[in-house]
Scaffold this motif. Structure first.
Motif, PDB file in Angstrom:
ATOM      1  N   MET B  79       0.834  -1.202   0.000  1.00  9.74           N
ATOM      2  CA  MET B  79       0.000   0.000   0.000  1.00  9.74           C
ATOM      3  C   MET B  79       0.870   1.255   0.000  1.00  9.74           C
ATOM      4  O   MET B  79       0.567   2.225  -0.690  1.00  9.74           O
ATOM      5  CB  MET B  79      -0.903  -0.030   1.232  1.00  9.74           C
ATOM      6  N   ARG B  83       0.462   3.772  -2.889  1.00 13.77           N
ATOM      7  CA  ARG B  83      -0.160   5.057  -2.602  1.00 13.77           C
ATOM      8  C   ARG B  83       0.670   6.182  -3.209  1.00 13.77           C
ATOM      9  O   ARG B  83       0.123   7.134  -3.760  1.00 13.77           O
ATOM     10  CB  ARG B  83      -0.294   5.259  -1.084  1.00 13.77           C
ATOM     11  N   ARG B  98     -10.999  -0.448  -2.665  1.00 15.45           N
ATOM     12  CA  ARG B  98     -10.547   0.314  -1.491  1.00 15.45           C
ATOM     13  C   ARG B  98     -10.933  -0.403  -0.206  1.00 15.45           C
ATOM     14  O   ARG B  98     -10.148  -0.485   0.748  1.00 15.45           O
ATOM     15  CB  ARG B  98     -11.183   1.706  -1.501  1.00 15.45           C
ATOM     16  N   TYR B  99     -12.146  -0.934  -0.194  1.00 17.60           N
ATOM     17  CA  TYR B  99     -12.577  -1.656   1.009  1.00 17.60           C
ATOM     18  C   TYR B  99     -11.792  -2.947   1.194  1.00 17.60           C
ATOM     19  O   TYR B  99     -11.407  -3.294   2.310  1.00 17.60           O
ATOM     20  CB  TYR B  99     -14.082  -1.936   0.934  1.00 17.60           C
ATOM     21  N   ARG B 101      -8.804  -3.546   0.236  1.00 13.66           N
ATOM     22  CA  ARG B 101      -7.472  -3.176   0.727  1.00 13.66           C
ATOM     23  C   ARG B 101      -7.507  -2.883   2.218  1.00 13.66           C
ATOM     24  O   ARG B 101      -6.626  -3.319   2.963  1.00 13.66           O
ATOM     25  CB  ARG B 101      -6.976  -1.933  -0.015  1.00 13.66           C
ATOM     26  N   THR B 102      -8.513  -2.148   2.660  1.00 15.25           N
ATOM     27  CA  THR B 102      -8.603  -1.817   4.082  1.00 15.25           C
ATOM     28  C   THR B 102      -8.721  -3.082   4.924  1.00 15.25           C
ATOM     29  O   THR B 102      -8.038  -3.234   5.943  1.00 15.25           O
ATOM     30  CB  THR B 102      -9.809  -0.911   4.337  1.00 15.25           C
ATOM     31  N   TYR B 238      -6.666   7.287   4.228  1.00 16.69           N
ATOM     32  CA  TYR B 238      -6.525   6.729   2.883  1.00 16.69           C
ATOM     33  C   TYR B 238      -7.457   5.533   2.802  1.00 16.69           C
ATOM     34  O   TYR B 238      -7.974   5.045   3.807  1.00 16.69           O
ATOM     35  CB  TYR B 238      -5.078   6.329   2.593  1.00 16.69           C
ATOM     36  N   GLU B 239      -7.673   5.039   1.588  1.00 16.36           N
ATOM     37  CA  GLU B 239      -8.580   3.917   1.322  1.00 16.36           C
ATOM     38  C   GLU B 239      -9.906   4.098   2.067  1.00 16.36           C
ATOM     39  O   GLU B 239     -10.565   5.102   1.893  1.00 16.36           O
ATOM     40  CB  GLU B 239      -7.904   2.585   1.662  1.00 16.36           C
TER      41      GLU B 239
END
Lengths: 187, 369
Positions: B79, B83, B98-99, B101-102, B238-239
Motif C-alpha cells: 500500500m 499510494r 478500497r474496502y 485493501r482496508t 486513505y482507502e
C-alpha cells in the motif's frame, strides 16, 4: 588397545569400542548395527539453533508453533550453537552477516547439519540482481545438506526438509568411514 | 578503607540472540548491573531495496516491497508504494477495491500484532502466549491464502485496485473469524493483563516521556503509549479509513505495559474496522480498467504515508517519467523507534534490556531495508 592420535585429540569411547569390535570375526555386522542405532537416535533428535535472519524465520516459527508443531519430530530449538545439531538458515544473508553465520556454524559440535530455507538462502532469490549487499547463496559460506525452496517456504515444506534430513542421517556411515580412513592411514 | 575500583563493562548482545527479533547487535555499556548506554549496530539485514526499486517497474516493486521492507506487514508495504505511485499518476481505484485493501491491511495488522505478542511472551517467559497467538495467526493466514495465495508475501494489490475479487464465502469466513477473535482477545487479557509477573516485568519499565517521543520522532504504538495522539489512518485518511468508525488507543504512562495495552486495544479496533468494512463493502469492479502493468508515472515528486503496524511508514518517490522510479526513499517506523530505544534503556538493569527491546516491536528488515 586405546588409540591416542598424535595430535592429542580425544577419541570418543564409542570409537574405541568400534575399533576393538571390528577386529573380531563378524565384527563388521556389529559395527553397522551400532551405526544404525546411532543414526536412528540422531535422526530423531535434531536440535536446531534458534536463528532467524528474515522473513523465512517467521514461517520457521509458525512451523514450531501450534498447528504444525515440529517438536513431534524431535526438533527442539536450542538457543546456543553449542547444543545444536542443525542450523536452519532462514532468510537472506548479507555480506556483513556472513562471517557471523560461519562462526555460528563453526561453534556447533559434530555431527552438524545445515538446512538452507527459502530461495534467498539458497541462491540470493529475489535479491540476486541489481543488489550490492546480499550473499548469493549461503552455500558460499557453509556446506548445505538440504535446500528447501520457496519464498518463503510453507511450514509443511520445512517439515519435509527436516524429514529429508532424517533420511540422509539414517543412511550415514560415519563409523565405517572413520575405520577405513584409519586403515588407509595405517597401511 | 580504600574503595574498590570499578570500571564499565561493554556487553555485546547479538547479532545472534534468541530475543533480538532478528539480526540486531546492541553494544551495551554496563556499570555493574545498570545500563549506562546502549548503541544499536544495524545493517546486518541491509537488502539495498531502495536501489533495487530504481531498476524495477512499479508492478515489480510491489513484490519487492513485500520482501525487502517490513516482512511482517507485507500488504501495508504494498500500500505504501502504491499510494505514492497512484497519487503521482492519478490512478483511479474502484470503491470495492478500497474496502478490500482496508480489510487486508487490518488483517495484516492483526497478524503482526499477534506475532509480536507471542514473541514478547517468550521474551518475558510466558510461553503459552506464543502458542495461543500462533493458533489465531494461522487462521488469519488461512484467510490470506484463500484470496491472495500467499501466507507471508502476497503481491495482491495492484495499480488501480487488487489482483482479483474475494472468493465466494470469504466474507462469511472473515466475519466468523472476527467474532471468534474478539473472544480470544479477552482470553489473552485474562492470561496476561492481570498477571503479576507480567506486570512486574513491564510496568514502569523503559519509560519514554511525551517530549522525548516527539523529539525522537517516535511513531506508532510507541508514540501512542507516550500520550501522543498520532495515527496516519486518522490524520491523513486513505482507502476506507475515513468511512469507518474507530478509536485510537492512547496511554500516557509511556512504559512497556502501556505499549502492550496500546497494541491489545489496536487489535480490538482492527477487528471493528474489518467488520464495518465487510458490512459497507459495495459490489462492483475490483480493478480499474486500462491501467497498464508497466505504467509510466509522470515526472514529479511525492511523499505519502500509511500507518504500518509499527507506525508511520512514509515513501518519498521521485519519478522522471519512466517505467521505473528514479529514486525511492523509505521512511521506516522501526528505524526511528530503534533510535528512541537508546533513551528508553538508560538507567535500567541488564535484565530489562529484553523487556524494553521487545516492547518497541522492531523488524530488522524495516530498520535496514
Amino acid at each position: 588397545m586405546v588409540r591416542v592420535p598424535a595430535d592429542g585429540s580425544r577419541v570418543a569411547p564409542i570409537e574405541q569400542l568400534v575399533e576393538v569390535l571390528h577386529r573380531l570375526p563378524g565384527g563388521q555386522i556389529l559395527v553397522t548395527s551400532i551405526e544404525n542405532v546411532l543414526n536412528w537416535a540422531r535422526a530423531r533428535s535434531i536440535w536446531p539453533l534458534t536463528f532467524g535472519l528474515a522473513c523465512c524465520a517467521i514461517e520457521m516459527m509458525q512451523a514450531m508453533g501450534t498447528r504444525f508443531d515440529l517438536d513431534r519430530f524431535g526438533v527442539i530449538p536450542r538457543a546456543t550453537p553449542r547444543q545444536a545439531d542443525l542450523i536452519i538458515v532462514a532468510g537472506r544473508c548479507t555480506i556483513k552477516m556472513a562471517p557471523v553465520v560461519r562462526r555460528l556454524w563453526e561453534q556447533m559440535p559434530e555431527p552438524k547439519y545445515v538446512i538452507s530455507m527459502g530461495s534467498c538462502a539458497t541462491c540470493g532469490g529475489p535479491f540476486y540482481y541489481d543488489n550490492y549487499s546480499i550473499l548469493k547463496g549461503i552455500d558460499t559460506v557453509i556446506p548445505v545438506d538440504v535446500y528447501v525452496p520457496g519464498c518463503p517456504p510453507r511450514p509443511e515444506a520445512l517439515i519435509e526438509g527436516v524429514l529429508k534430513l532424517q533420511e540422509k542421517i539414517q543412511k550415514e556411515r560415519r563409523l565405517t568411514r572413520r575405520l577405513q580412513e584409519a586403515a588407509q592411514a595405517g597401511a | 578503607m580504600r574503595s574498590l575500583r570499578t570500571e564499565e563493562l561493554i556487553l555485546n548482545m547479538g547479532p545472534q540472540h534468541p530475543s533480538t527479533h532478528g539480526v540486531l547487535r546492541l553494544l551495551v555499556t554496563l556499570d555493574g548491573e545498570n545500563i549506562v548506554e546502549v548503541q544499536p549496530d544495524i545493517g546486518y539485514l541491509h537488502s539495498s531495496v531502495e536501489k533495487m526499486m530504481e531498476h524495477r517497474n512499479y508492478t515489480q516493486n510491489i513484490a519487492l516491497a513485500d520482501r525487502g521492507m517490513d516482512y511482517l506487514a507485507a500488504l501495508v508495504n504494498e500500500m505504501a508504494i502504491l499510494r505514492a505511485a497512484e497519487t503521482l499518476a492519478d490512478v483511479p481505484v474502484p470503491e470495492r477495491a478500497r474496502y478490500i485493501r482496508t480489510i487486508f491491511m487490518e488483517l495484516q495488522r492483526l497478524a503482526s500484532h499477534l506475532l509480536w505478542l507471542g514473541t514478547y511472551g517468550i521474551d518475558l517467559g510466558a510461553f503459552t502466549a506464543f502458542l495461543w497467538c500462533m493458533r489465531e495467526r494461522e487462521l488469519i493466514m488461512d484467510l490470506f491464502e484463500a484470496t491472495t495465495g500467499g501466507r507471508l508475501h502476497h503481491v495482491y494489490f495492484r495499480l488501480g485496485g487488487v489482483n482479483e475479487d474475494l472468493p465466494p464465502g470469504w466474507t462469511d469466513r472473515c466475519r466468523e473469524f472476527c467474532h471468534y477473535f474478539l473472544n480470544r482477545l479477552d482470553e489473552y487479557h485474562r492470561l496476561l493483563t492481570g498477571n503479576p509477573i507480567w506486570q512486574a516485568r513491564t510496568q514502569g519499565v523503559g519509560v519514554l516521556t511525551r517530549e522525548q517521543a516527539i523529539a525522537f520522532g517516535a511513531c506508532g504504538p510507541v508514540a501512542r503509549a507516550s500520550g501522543l495522539q498520532w495515527d496516519v489512518r486518522k490524520s491523513h485518511p486513505y482507502e476506507g479509513y475515513d468511512r469507518v468508525d474507530f478509536r485510537i488507543p492512547v496511554y500516557t504512562e509511556g512504559d512497556c505495559y502501556a505499549r502492550y495495552l496500546v497494541r491489545m486495544d489496536e487489535m480490538r479496533e482492527s477487528t471493528r474496522i474489518i467488520l464495518q468494512c465487510l458490512d459497507q463493502m459495495p459490489d462492483g469492479e475490483v480493478r480499474a480498467p486500462r491501467v497498464p502493468l508497466n505504467l509510466k508515472v509522470p515526472p514529479g515528486e511525492v511523499y505519502t504515508r500509511v500507518e504500518s503496524p509499527r507506525g508511520d511508514l512514509g515513501v518519498h518517490l521521485v519519478s522522471t517519467g519512466g517505467e521505473t522510479p528514479w529514486r525511492v526513499k523509505i521512511r521506516a517506523p522501526s528505524f526511528v523507534n530503534l533510535h528512541a530505544l537508546t533513551e528508553m534503556m538508560k538507567g535500567w538493569k541488564v535484565a530489562d534490556i529484553i523487556a524494553i527491546l521487545g516492547s518497541i516491536d522492531i523488524v530488522l528488515a524495516d530498520v535496514d531495508r
